[in-house]
Motif scaffolding. Sequence first.
Motif, mmCIF file in Angstrom:
data_model
loop_
_atom_site.group_PDB
_atom_site.id
_atom_site.type_symbol
_atom_site.label_atom_id
_atom_site.label_comp_id
_atom_site.label_asym_id
_atom_site.label_seq_id
_atom_site.Cartn_x
_atom_site.Cartn_y
_atom_site.Cartn_z
ATOM 1 N N GLY A 329 22.995 -7.523 -1.812
ATOM 2 C CA GLY A 329 24.331 -6.933 -1.840
ATOM 3 C C GLY A 329 24.356 -5.562 -1.193
ATOM 4 O O GLY A 329 25.280 -5.210 -0.454
ATOM 5 N N GLY A 330 23.332 -4.746 -1.485
ATOM 6 C CA GLY A 330 23.250 -3.416 -0.884
ATOM 7 C C GLY A 330 23.081 -3.482 0.625
ATOM 8 O O GLY A 330 23.689 -2.705 1.374
ATOM 9 N N LEU A 331 22.242 -4.408 1.084
ATOM 10 C CA LEU A 331 22.035 -4.561 2.531
ATOM 11 C C LEU A 331 23.309 -5.047 3.208
ATOM 12 O O LEU A 331 23.608 -4.661 4.355
ATOM 13 C CB LEU A 331 20.891 -5.540 2.777
ATOM 14 N N SER A 332 24.081 -5.896 2.538
ATOM 15 C CA SER A 332 25.355 -6.345 3.094
ATOM 16 C C SER A 332 26.296 -5.161 3.310
ATOM 17 O O SER A 332 26.935 -5.028 4.361
ATOM 18 C CB SER A 332 26.001 -7.377 2.156
ATOM 19 N N ARG A 333 26.379 -4.256 2.301
ATOM 20 C CA ARG A 333 27.231 -3.061 2.449
ATOM 21 C C ARG A 333 26.708 -2.157 3.553
ATOM 22 O O ARG A 333 27.475 -1.567 4.320
ATOM 23 C CB ARG A 333 27.275 -2.300 1.119
ATOM 24 N N LEU A 334 25.382 -2.011 3.651
ATOM 25 C CA LEU A 334 24.771 -1.138 4.664
ATOM 26 C C LEU A 334 25.138 -1.601 6.076
ATOM 27 O O LEU A 334 25.569 -0.812 6.927
ATOM 28 C CB LEU A 334 23.253 -1.121 4.464
ATOM 29 N N TYR A 335 24.983 -2.913 6.338
ATOM 30 C CA TYR A 335 25.275 -3.416 7.687
ATOM 31 C C TYR A 335 26.778 -3.422 7.962
ATOM 32 O O TYR A 335 27.204 -3.343 9.120
ATOM 33 C CB TYR A 335 24.674 -4.810 7.856
ATOM 34 N N GLU A 336 27.582 -3.499 6.904
ATOM 35 C CA GLU A 336 29.030 -3.386 7.094
ATOM 36 C C GLU A 336 29.394 -1.987 7.583
ATOM 37 O O GLU A 336 30.226 -1.815 8.478
ATOM 38 C CB GLU A 336 29.744 -3.695 5.768
ATOM 39 N N ILE A 337 28.741 -0.961 7.004
ATOM 40 C CA ILE A 337 28.974 0.419 7.440
ATOM 41 C C ILE A 337 28.502 0.608 8.872
ATOM 42 O O ILE A 337 29.133 1.313 9.676
ATOM 43 C CB ILE A 337 28.258 1.388 6.491
ATOM 44 N N LYS A 338 27.375 -0.027 9.217
ATOM 45 C CA LYS A 338 26.856 0.075 10.583
ATOM 46 C C LYS A 338 27.716 -0.672 11.599
ATOM 47 O O LYS A 338 27.543 -0.515 12.807
ATOM 48 C CB LYS A 338 25.422 -0.483 10.639
ATOM 49 N N GLY A 339 28.625 -1.493 11.120
ATOM 50 C CA GLY A 339 29.476 -2.266 12.014
ATOM 51 C C GLY A 339 28.857 -3.578 12.435
ATOM 52 O O GLY A 339 29.389 -4.282 13.298
ATOM 53 N N LYS A 340 27.719 -3.963 11.834
ATOM 54 C CA LYS A 340 27.060 -5.227 12.154
ATOM 55 C C LYS A 340 27.544 -6.280 11.151
ATOM 56 O O LYS A 340 26.884 -6.603 10.165
ATOM 57 C CB LYS A 340 25.547 -5.068 12.098
ATOM 58 N N HIS A 341 28.759 -6.803 11.455
ATOM 59 C CA HIS A 341 29.439 -7.647 10.475
ATOM 60 C C HIS A 341 28.736 -8.987 10.263
ATOM 61 O O HIS A 341 28.746 -9.531 9.153
ATOM 62 C CB HIS A 341 30.890 -7.868 10.913
ATOM 63 N N LYS A 343 25.509 -9.561 10.423
ATOM 64 C CA LYS A 343 24.347 -9.287 9.565
ATOM 65 C C LYS A 343 24.796 -9.054 8.116
ATOM 66 O O LYS A 343 24.162 -9.510 7.158
ATOM 67 C CB LYS A 343 23.609 -8.052 10.091
ATOM 68 N N ALA A 344 25.905 -8.333 7.985
ATOM 69 C CA ALA A 344 26.447 -8.080 6.643
ATOM 70 C C ALA A 344 26.833 -9.380 5.961
ATOM 71 O O ALA A 344 26.553 -9.590 4.773
ATOM 72 C CB ALA A 344 27.655 -7.148 6.737
ATOM 73 N N LEU A 345 27.483 -10.289 6.714
ATOM 74 C CA LEU A 345 27.892 -11.577 6.145
ATOM 75 C C LEU A 345 26.679 -12.419 5.756
ATOM 76 O O LEU A 345 26.672 -13.109 4.729
ATOM 77 C CB LEU A 345 28.757 -12.334 7.157
ATOM 78 N N GLU A 346 25.622 -12.347 6.578
ATOM 79 C CA GLU A 346 24.404 -13.095 6.290
ATOM 80 C C GLU A 346 23.808 -12.696 4.940
ATOM 81 O O GLU A 346 23.462 -13.552 4.117
ATOM 82 C CB GLU A 346 23.389 -12.862 7.417
ATOM 83 N N TYR A 347 23.708 -11.380 4.698
ATOM 84 C CA TYR A 347 23.152 -10.919 3.418
ATOM 85 C C TYR A 347 24.091 -11.227 2.256
ATOM 86 O O TYR A 347 23.648 -11.500 1.136
ATOM 87 C CB TYR A 347 22.850 -9.421 3.488
ATOM 88 N N TYR A 348 25.409 -11.187 2.524
ATOM 89 C CA TYR A 348 26.354 -11.510 1.458
ATOM 90 C C TYR A 348 26.189 -12.968 1.023
ATOM 91 O O TYR A 348 26.212 -13.295 -0.169
ATOM 92 C CB TYR A 348 27.783 -11.264 1.925
ATOM 93 N N LYS A 349 25.998 -13.863 2.013
ATOM 94 C CA LYS A 349 25.789 -15.268 1.678
ATOM 95 C C LYS A 349 24.487 -15.466 0.901
ATOM 96 O O LYS A 349 24.406 -16.271 -0.031
ATOM 97 C CB LYS A 349 25.778 -16.105 2.956
ATOM 98 N N MET A 350 23.436 -14.716 1.313
ATOM 99 C CA MET A 350 22.164 -14.808 0.594
ATOM 100 C C MET A 350 22.329 -14.372 -0.860
ATOM 101 O O MET A 350 21.779 -14.978 -1.777
ATOM 102 C CB MET A 350 21.107 -13.952 1.298
ATOM 103 N N MET A 351 23.105 -13.294 -1.059
ATOM 104 C CA MET A 351 23.347 -12.813 -2.424
ATOM 105 C C MET A 351 24.096 -13.859 -3.244
ATOM 106 O O MET A 351 23.737 -14.154 -4.390
ATOM 107 C CB MET A 351 24.161 -11.517 -2.374
ATOM 108 N N SER A 352 25.143 -14.459 -2.681
ATOM 109 C CA SER A 352 25.939 -15.457 -3.396
ATOM 110 C C SER A 352 25.114 -16.678 -3.736
ATOM 111 O O SER A 352 25.190 -17.229 -4.843
ATOM 112 C CB SER A 352 27.152 -15.853 -2.552
ATOM 113 N N ALA A 353 24.295 -17.133 -2.761
ATOM 114 C CA ALA A 353 23.476 -18.318 -3.012
ATOM 115 C C ALA A 353 22.476 -18.072 -4.134
ATOM 116 O O ALA A 353 22.241 -18.933 -4.992
ATOM 117 C CB ALA A 353 22.749 -18.720 -1.722
#
Length: 699
Positions: A329-341, A343-353
């Motif tokens: 979840g933290g990495l998803s927020r980090l890449y969202e701030i970096k603008g790497k959407h 990558k952010a979505l990838e980590y968000y899916k990993m967190m949900s799974a």
Amino acid sequence: MNNTLRMKRFLTYWLFFLYLFSAAQQQNEIDSLEQALSLADISTKTEILNRLSELSQKISVEKAVEYDLMNLEIQQQLGNKRDESSVLNNLGIDYYLMGDYSRSLEYFEQSLKLREELLDTANIVKTLNNLGVISQINADYNQALTYLQKSLLFKLKLDDTLSIAKTLNNIGVIYMDLKKHDDADRFLRQAQDYYGALNDISGMAASLNNLGQNFDAIGNQDSALIFYQKSIGLKKQINDERGLGNTLNNVGIIYFDKELYREAKSYFEESRKIREKIGDRFGLASTLNNLANISVSEKKLDEALRLFDESNQIAHQENLKGFLMRNYGGLSRLYEIKGKHEKALEYYKMMSALNDSIFSEDFNKQLADLRINYENEKQSKENEILQQKNQIQQLEIFLYREQQVQLLIAIFLIFVLSVVIVLYLRYRNNQKTNFTLKQMNIDLEYSVKKRTRELEEANSTKDRFFSIIAHDLKNPFTALLGFSEILSNDFDQLSYPKKKEIIHFIKESTENIYKLLENLLDWASAQSNEIQLFPAALNINQLIREVISIMYYQAQRKSIRINFLSQTEKYAFADEDTIKTVIRNLISNAIKFTPKGGMVQITSSPYEISGKEKVNIRVKDNGIGIKEEALNNLFDKSQKHRSEGTEKEPGTGLGLILCKEFVEKNGGEIIVESEFGSYSQFSFSLPANPEPKQPQAVE
């Protein structure tokens, strides 16, 4: 110059010797046991290996595992299932201390299976508790609750108070993880009450920390901080580093939520140092995640990425799915701030799974994977250790060639000083032993003489006391027999008012005899320890009101007002029946020695002495008072205390003796103040009920 150099060398050798001597003392018992192990028979080997495991758990847990595995092989060869179950439980504890929770779970399950076959209830309880905690750490909350609730039922039947407290605490933590905060609060406060009654500082500190976490979870951060600071104080008091690291981390989380990042980072860094020092990988993964989140909030994204990676590395190694989910979840927020959407979505899916699989993933497969990872890591570490040993050996050879002469001198000094110290220690120990034996003989003789004297005095006192009681029973019986004889012989000749007067005298004599016998029986039971006290939280104000209602008619006959003033709502910690007897006797005496139209004042109030809270009860009358010569020995049963009330009511003083014994048995004290002709005041104190006071894993 040469002398200075020699002195420096000598001091160096001396310090080196002291270091070796200290280390030798610490290893002395282990070395002795290891030497005895090779010569011992099988039964003795078991005892030696148990002791070696116990000692090694404090020094090197890996060494404890070696000893327990050797012991396990012996017990399996002997077919001794009871000892085998104990060794399996010890192995579970070893791996718990090492942070290898999957291996710990495996050994605890094997131990439980054997203990259930043996119907070993006392040890089944311990292993169930251990399994509950490990299941909780692995996020298998339903299984953890099953283990712990089953353990709690056993413990309640065994009345094992400390174990009950631990299990209540652990159940509360699970409900907190499941976000059932009302249930969590209920179980945690019950645990705190048990710990408080036992004065278990470690348990109190743990339950305070967990209550703080529960308040934080429902948004009451100020209350949470209060509980955390109390917990920190207790943990520092007992040097509980693991627990301290946990609570410091929790305080940091609150300051992070308040966006006070500087304060939060300070607490996280302090927690990180402690957890790295003691090897708490579970806690370290959490603290690294928290520090990473601060870095994200401060836009220090590279630093945050490094911290998330460190936390993830530990979480993967230890299969800490909860921390993996938080890091994703933290990495998803980090890449969202970096603008790497993407990558952010990838980590968000990993967190949900991962979140969806926590309660449904095949646990046996996890254990097999973890075992393979552990063996690979173990082999890697063993290779690394062998390389380090080779390097150390080469260095030692080099140093030996360079400093051979110095080492020979050091060895000679060590040998000489060792002989001197050993001889001195033997001499000192012999002197100390002789002195101790002489002192023990003196103390024993003194104790025997003192006890003999006390018994003689007690027998003499009881003889005098029963002589007094016999006399005080005889008088009302004489009056009762006399009046009964008058009624029997002259009933028809007596007038109706005279008959009513005689019947009234008979009733009063009977009441007085009953009161005297009631107090006498209570006192005799107390002396023979037949009275069992059941101290509990006691609503002293309610108890006083109940006794006042019972004494109402006695006071009404003399037109005496009874006033009760409560200055505290604190509960006492005492036995209800004996304290009710004390209050009844004191109020009855106050009414007896107060003239018609008088007043009896009863007060309850709090006070503190030597840091301990007490509840004080005072009964004051404006009656005839007590003479000074009688005041000093009022509670002495060897003295006569017969006195009449204002309406000629008889009294023996037995009630006051009973009051003193009951108050002291309940941990209190009683005092009396009086001015002859003016007033009497009896005050007694009772201990106040203690105020209601992490998981604790192994037993």
